[in-house]
Write a protein that holds these residues in place. Structure first.
Motif, PDB file in Angstrom:
ATOM      1  N   ILE A  68       0.872  -1.187   0.000  1.00 50.48           N
ATOM      2  CA  ILE A  68       0.000   0.000   0.000  1.00 50.48           C
ATOM      3  C   ILE A  68       0.903   1.230   0.000  1.00 50.48           C
ATOM      4  N   ILE A  69       0.771   2.051  -1.025  1.00 54.84           N
ATOM      5  CA  ILE A  69       1.554   3.298  -1.103  1.00 54.84           C
ATOM      6  C   ILE A  69       0.596   4.444  -0.821  1.00 54.84           C
ATOM      7  N   TYR A  70       0.949   5.256   0.158  1.00 61.39           N
ATOM      8  CA  TYR A  70       0.064   6.365   0.537  1.00 61.39           C
ATOM      9  C   TYR A  70       0.802   7.674   0.331  1.00 61.39           C
ATOM     10  N   ASN A  71       0.166   8.556  -0.454  1.00 59.97           N
ATOM     11  CA  ASN A  71       0.890   9.738  -0.928  1.00 59.97           C
ATOM     12  C   ASN A  71       0.624  11.029  -0.176  1.00 59.97           C
ATOM     13  N   PHE A  72      -0.030  10.972   0.991  1.00 65.53           N
ATOM     14  CA  PHE A  72      -0.496  12.225   1.589  1.00 65.53           C
ATOM     15  C   PHE A  72       0.622  13.168   2.048  1.00 65.53           C
ATOM     16  N   VAL A  73       1.606  12.653   2.806  1.00 68.88           N
ATOM     17  CA  VAL A  73       2.586  13.554   3.442  1.00 68.88           C
ATOM     18  C   VAL A  73       3.395  14.299   2.374  1.00 68.88           C
ATOM     19  N   ARG A  97       2.265  22.764   0.872  1.00 63.23           N
ATOM     20  CA  ARG A  97       2.673  23.762   1.860  1.00 63.23           C
ATOM     21  C   ARG A  97       3.553  24.832   1.227  1.00 63.23           C
ATOM     22  N   THR A  98       4.392  24.421   0.275  1.00 58.39           N
ATOM     23  CA  THR A  98       5.247  25.385  -0.419  1.00 58.39           C
ATOM     24  C   THR A  98       4.398  26.377  -1.206  1.00 58.39           C
ATOM     25  N   VAL A 130      -1.980  29.334   3.381  1.00 58.65           N
ATOM     26  CA  VAL A 130      -2.695  28.833   4.558  1.00 58.65           C
ATOM     27  C   VAL A 130      -1.947  27.638   5.154  1.00 58.65           C
ATOM     28  N   LEU A 131      -1.356  26.792   4.306  1.00 54.09           N
ATOM     29  CA  LEU A 131      -0.620  25.635   4.827  1.00 54.09           C
ATOM     30  C   LEU A 131       0.728  26.048   5.398  1.00 54.09           C
ATOM     31  N   LYS A 132       1.301  27.120   4.854  1.00 49.10           N
ATOM     32  CA  LYS A 132       2.561  27.629   5.440  1.00 49.10           C
ATOM     33  C   LYS A 132       2.312  28.031   6.888  1.00 49.10           C
ATOM     34  N   GLU A 133       1.129  28.586   7.102  1.00 47.00           N
ATOM     35  CA  GLU A 133       0.758  29.019   8.450  1.00 47.00           C
ATOM     36  C   GLU A 133       0.501  27.803   9.341  1.00 47.00           C
ATOM     37  N   LEU A 134      -0.186  26.786   8.790  1.00 46.88           N
ATOM     38  CA  LEU A 134      -0.545  25.603   9.583  1.00 46.88           C
ATOM     39  C   LEU A 134       0.654  24.721   9.888  1.00 46.88           C
ATOM     40  N   ALA A 135       1.584  24.633   8.927  1.00 49.63           N
ATOM     41  CA  ALA A 135       2.771  23.785   9.142  1.00 49.63           C
ATOM     42  C   ALA A 135       4.005  24.670   9.106  1.00 49.63           C
ATOM     43  N   ALA A 136       4.038  25.621  10.035  1.00 48.19           N
ATOM     44  CA  ALA A 136       5.084  26.651  10.004  1.00 48.19           C
ATOM     45  C   ALA A 136       6.453  26.083  10.360  1.00 48.19           C
ATOM     46  N   ASP A 137       6.476  25.054  11.197  1.00 50.87           N
ATOM     47  CA  ASP A 137       7.762  24.503  11.637  1.00 50.87           C
ATOM     48  C   ASP A 137       7.611  23.007  11.868  1.00 50.87           C
ATOM     49  N   GLU A 138       8.679  22.371  12.379  1.00 49.81           N
ATOM     50  CA  GLU A 138       8.676  20.918  12.554  1.00 49.81           C
ATOM     51  C   GLU A 138       7.563  20.453  13.501  1.00 49.81           C
ATOM     52  N   THR A 139       7.342  21.219  14.580  1.00 47.68           N
ATOM     53  CA  THR A 139       6.328  20.820  15.567  1.00 47.68           C
ATOM     54  C   THR A 139       4.950  20.753  14.920  1.00 47.68           C
ATOM     55  N   SER A 140       4.589  21.801  14.170  1.00 48.58           N
ATOM     56  CA  SER A 140       3.255  21.812  13.554  1.00 48.58           C
ATOM     57  C   SER A 140       3.166  20.831  12.379  1.00 48.58           C
ATOM     58  N   TYR A 141       4.298  20.595  11.711  1.00 51.84           N
ATOM     59  CA  TYR A 141       4.342  19.612  10.607  1.00 51.84           C
ATOM     60  C   TYR A 141       4.030  18.213  11.164  1.00 51.84           C
ATOM     61  N   LYS A 197      12.261  29.899   1.211  1.00 46.94           N
ATOM     62  CA  LYS A 197      12.874  29.812   2.547  1.00 46.94           C
ATOM     63  C   LYS A 197      11.854  29.276   3.553  1.00 46.94           C
ATOM     64  N   ASN A 198      12.307  28.363   4.416  1.00 40.52           N
ATOM     65  CA  ASN A 198      11.452  27.750   5.443  1.00 40.52           C
ATOM     66  C   ASN A 198      10.385  26.808   4.903  1.00 40.52           C
ATOM     67  N   THR A 199      10.533  26.356   3.645  1.00 41.10           N
ATOM     68  CA  THR A 199       9.630  25.319   3.140  1.00 41.10           C
ATOM     69  C   THR A 199      10.309  23.963   3.338  1.00 41.10           C
ATOM     70  N   PHE A 200       9.512  22.895   3.348  1.00 37.70           N
ATOM     71  CA  PHE A 200      10.064  21.535   3.496  1.00 37.70           C
ATOM     72  C   PHE A 200      10.360  20.976   2.112  1.00 37.70           C
TER      73      PHE A 200
END
Length: 518
Positions: A355-360, A367-368, A372-383, A495-498
């Motif tokens: 099973i291959i799951y592509n969500f993350v 997020r890049t 709105v996603l930059k705000e929600l996943a601003a750093d490692e903790t929120s990611y 900058k600051n994107t994953f």
């Protein structure tokens, strides 16, 4: 100012006046009531830090009151005080989310310690975390400087992730800063380590090399496939080790973790290279040789991961295991996930279900692009938090829960991780140069040698040569590769994107976890 506001509810509150005075002398503001109805109204109208609640009161019981208080505010800690130690009562109370319980008669110190534990817990845990990390800091420093091998590096990274998660309990910005600089130093040393050893690991004659993408199936999945017990090989695209730790408790509700390990993603740490390598059981250079029509390089048109099942069948043939009855499911859209939920019982008749799951991966790319996603996943903790929230409500979790009572094996892995990029590096190339931010290949690449790991001959890295004289370069640590034109725009945008594709602990050392039914 009071340490906290306590609401004490007991129909015999008059007899507890001395306890109330004791707590007030300790700095608490204690409000008292004699019945559950008034308590519910009080909680609706007033801020309360902890409720002390007698279980047996006339009119409405403590448990009924507890339920109503939780409907008003789920977050209020409630300490149940009871004469009754029966198992049923305790089960009901714990099921209704009490924070603590005390058996009557209670003495003032018992109550005080319970309150202290609840109110001071976060601060005390934070202080303990900081002290413990200070003690470990030196050990980690010594480990980094003792010429670690690839196994040591996996241990170092696991320890760093452990402390990163522990640091969430600490409110000391200074300690977090110390930790971040130690993690940065680890990535600097890891880049040097990979630069020295990578070519020898992917050399066909390699004697000592870690488990990597192209031998993951053979070493970590195949040995656990047995007739009569279905094995689910789940690959969540772009799942970092810290994200695995975030979803681990959800898996643990239904499955026992038999072995938690890590392996090394090949370079580039990008889906089309790593995932194809996992399913083909080959390095990209060999996939291209054996499947010249199916393999696609970056600049070629069309999907790059459309042949995984075909590659996998060829791997089974090479391993002389065509007797393994397998299924292959790729989940890219929500509808695919719902189909998996509906179909999961049918998969139990196979020896192996991929099973291959592509969500993350989609989350990281979206997020890049999306503010709105930059705000929600601003750093490692929120990611990590978003990953946990996704998995908890995902069709994948739903499907696995449906078969949790069956005897099954699960091997959970990923193809690569990602890193939050912060340091721009200038690269110049011709029109054929690829657009990725963490790796590039092309002719006449111009770059700062110390900022990248370069392979002028891609074959040395186990990679195809897309065009004559093509080189591959991989960004190090938290760097990202930008062209000089529109430089400032791209630097600020990315900058600051994953991102992924380069050399960092977060991208290369990734989880592979074996679980069995409880």
């Amino acid at each position: 100012m009071a340490i906290a506001t306590i609401l004490w509810v007991d129909d015999e509150i008059e007899s507890l006046q001395s306890q109330k005075i004791f707590l007030e002398n300790k700095g608490y503001d204690v409000q008292t009531l004699t019945n559950g109805f008034d308590a519910i109204d009080y909680v609706k109208e007033n801020p309360v830090d902890v409720v002390l609640l007698d279980e047996s009161m006339p009119g409405i019981t403590g448990l009924e009151t507890l339920q109503k208080i939780k409907e008003v505010n789920r977050q209020i800690p409630v300490v149940l005080i009871t004469k009754n130690e029966t198992e049923n009562l305790m089960d009901d109370a714990i099921g209704s989310q009490i924070t603590d319980y005390l058996i009557k008669p209670v003495n003032p110190n018992q109550v005080w310690l319970s309150l202290k534990k609840i109110i001071d817990n976060k601060r005390l845990v934070g202080e303990k975390t900081t002290t413990a990390y200070q003690q470990q800091f030196r050990n980690l420093f010594m480990a980094l400087n003792s010429n670690p091998d690839y196994n040591d590096w996996m241990d170092i990274y696991k320890k760093l992730v452990y402390w990163e998660l522990e640091m969430e309990k600490s409110d000391s910005p200074e300690m977090r800063e110390v930790f971040q600089s130690q993690k940065q130093e680890a990535n600097t040393e890891f880049f040097k380590f990979v630069s020295r050893h990578y070519a020898s690991w992917v050399n066909p004659k390699a004697v000592k090399a870690p488990t990597m993408s192209h031998n993951l199936f053979k070493t970590k999945v195949l040995p656990h496939i047995e007739k009569g017990i279905p094995t689910f090989f789940i690959v969540i695209d772009n799942l970092r080790y810290d994200q695995w730790k975030a979803i681990q408790p959800i898996f643990s509700e239904n499955f026992r973790i038999a072995e938690e390990d890590t392996f090394y993603s090949i370079l580039p740490t990008a889906t089309q290279y790593c995932r194809n390598a996992i399913f083909a059981g080959l390095l990209p250079i060999d996939i291209e040789k054996q499947f010249p029509h199916e393999w696609k390089n970056d600049e070629e048109e069309g999907g790059k991961n459309l042949q995984e099942d075909e590659f996998f069948r060829a791997q089974l043939k090479r391993l002389k295991r065509t007797d393994i009855k397998h299924s292959y499911t790729k989940i890219v859209h929500h509808n695919d996930g719902q189909q998996l939920v509906n179909n999961i019982h049918n998969l139990l008749q196979n020896d192996l279900n991929i099973i291959i799951y592509n969500f993350v991966d989609m989350l990281s790319h979206a997020r890049t692009e999306m503010e709105v996603l930059k705000e929600l996943a601003a750093d490692e903790t929120s990611y990590r938090s978003i990953t946990r929230s996704w998995f908890e409500h995902s069709p994948l979790n739903q499907a696995l829960r449906r078969i949790a009572d069956k005897k099954i094996n699960i091997v959970l892995a990923t193809d690569h991780g990602s890193v939050r990029v912060k340091t721009p590096c200038k690269v110049v190339g011709d029109k054929q140069t690829t657009a990725n931010l963490r790796y590039k290949h092309g002719r006449n690449l111009n770059y700062e040698t110390k900022e990248v790991l370069a392979f002028r001959n891609p074959a040395e890295a186990g990679l195809p040569t897309p065009t004559v004289n093509s080189s591959f370069i991989f960004a190090k640590e938290d760097g990202f590769l930008c062209y000089p034109n529109n430089y400032n725009y791209y630097v600020n945008y990315y900058k600051n994107t994953f991102q992924h594709g380069g050399v960092s602990l977060e991208e290369m050392i990734v989880p592979v976890v074996r679980m069995v039914s409880k």
